[in-house]
Enzyme design. Structure first.
Site, short mmCIF file in Angstrom:
data_model
loop_
_atom_site.label_atom_id
_atom_site.label_comp_id
_atom_site.label_asym_id
_atom_site.label_seq_id
_atom_site.Cartn_x
_atom_site.Cartn_y
_atom_site.Cartn_z
N ASP A 203 0.83 -1.21 0.00
CA ASP A 203 0.00 0.00 0.00
C ASP A 203 0.86 1.26 0.00
OD1 ASP A 203 0.94 -0.48 2.58
OD2 ASP A 203 -1.04 -0.80 3.45
N GLU B 158 -9.67 -1.64 5.20
CA GLU B 158 -10.34 -1.31 6.45
C GLU B 158 -11.64 -2.11 6.59
OE1 GLU B 158 -8.68 0.19 8.51
OE2 GLU B 158 -8.09 2.24 8.02
N HIS C 40 -7.35 -5.39 9.99
CA HIS C 40 -7.16 -5.05 8.58
C HIS C 40 -5.80 -5.51 8.06
CE1 HIS C 40 -5.36 -0.96 9.85
NE2 HIS C 40 -4.45 -1.46 9.04
N ASP D 20 -7.75 -3.66 14.20
CA ASP D 20 -9.12 -4.07 13.83
C ASP D 20 -9.10 -5.25 12.84
OD1 ASP D 20 -8.16 -2.89 11.55
OD2 ASP D 20 -9.51 -1.15 11.62
C1 GLP Z 1 -0.80 -0.07 8.55
C2 GLP Z 1 -0.33 -0.82 7.31
C3 GLP Z 1 -0.50 -2.33 7.50
C4 GLP Z 1 0.13 -2.74 8.82
C5 GLP Z 1 -0.52 -2.01 9.97
C6 GLP Z 1 0.01 -2.42 11.33
O1 GLP Z 1 -2.17 -0.03 8.61
N1 GLP Z 1 -1.05 -0.42 6.15
O2 GLP Z 1 0.10 -3.02 6.41
O3 GLP Z 1 -0.03 -4.14 8.98
O4 GLP Z 1 -0.29 -0.62 9.77
O5 GLP Z 1 1.18 -1.74 11.66
P1 GLP Z 1 2.11 -2.15 12.86
O6 GLP Z 1 2.86 -3.37 12.42
O7 GLP Z 1 3.03 -0.98 13.06
O8 GLP Z 1 1.25 -2.42 14.04
#
Ligand code: GLP
Length: 258
Positions: A67, A143, A138, A136
């Protein structure tokens, strides 16, 4: 779905790195799907160690991001392309020209999404997709409510995600972009294998939903139950709400002794 529970995050990262090393031994030009966020950082560090030790080469690899934020300054350290440059490209032998992401600064965002899907297809599809997860449930930026059949698309971030990601923007929610381009759930399901890593108690509900919950667009990671080859790497805290944790431990031990 293989669920591997270990209290040591470095061990979890090593298991992911083992899979990546095995893939590149088999297929030196394999395509890696790369995630951002804090969760995959130990995996990238471990890949750097393996490259330095001569056990792994990503010189012929291609990498595709999950993304990208929309409208973020091209030099911003939190632009996901820059994040991957810092934590993967700089520390391994992957060629920066072989790292691709959706263009969050394109004039026509829908066209950029279609172009990105085509680029992934032209590269032959993703061999191994690294994933983190939001609190959540995702995956990428799909989302709650995102189509489980969706391809790369423009996503409007929910407040929870903006608030979670504010820590990367000086704690200031107003600096977090409101939109992102993201691979869709269906894009992720097309990957030939996937490895999701999550640690900490704040991920326990998400992991329970992904592994044991019903498949629902309210927890888009739950669609991974349809994926034919997924490894879920979790520490004890992230695994703490799994009803079948003992069974997953037993299955992993059995697979190790075979
Ligand atoms: C963002 C990214 C996801 C990632 C998430 C969790 O939303 N788009 O790809 O998995 O953050 O991030 P973290 O690993 O810092 O908790």
């Amino acid at each position: 779905m293989r669920v591997i529970i270990d209290s040591d995050p470095k061990k979890l990262a090593a298991i992911a790195a083992d899979q990546i090393v095995a893939l590149y031994r088999r297929k030196p030009d394999a395509v890696l799907g790369v995630a951002t966020g804090s969760s995959p950082l130990d995996i990238y560090s471990e890949l750097a160690v393996r490259v330095q030790a001569g056990q792994l080469s990503l010189a012929k690899a291609k990498a595709f991001q999950l993304d990208e934020y929309v409208g973020i300054d091209v030099n911003h350290p939190q632009r996901y392309r820059n994040f991957i440059e810092t934590y993967l490209v700089k520390v391994t032998d992957i060629d920066t020209a072989n790292v691709f992401g959706p263009d969050g600064n394109a004039e026509d965002l829908d066209e950029a999404c279609a172009r990105y899907e085509a680029q992934i297809a032209e590269a032959g599809g993703i061999d191994l997709q690294i994933l983190g997860v939001g609190v959540d449930g995702h995956i990428a930026f799909n989302e709650p409510g995102a189509s489980l059949g969706g391809l790369t698309h423009v996503e409007t971030l929910i407040h929870q995600t903006i608030s979670d990601n504010a820590r990367f923007f000086d704690g200031d929610e107003s600096q977090v972009p409101r939109f992102a381009l993201t691979q869709g759930v269906a894009t992720i399901l097309k990957s030939r294998s996937a490895v999701l890593i999550a640690t900490g108690e704040n991920k326990a509900d998400a992991i329970q939903g992904i592994v044991e919950g019903p498949v629902t667009a309210m927890c888009t990671g739950s669609a991974l139950q349809w994926h034919p080859d997924v490894t879920i790497l979790v520490d004890e805290a992230a695994a703490s709400k799994l009803a079948y944790a003992d069974r997953y431990r037993e299955l992993w031990q059995l697979s190790q002794s075979r």
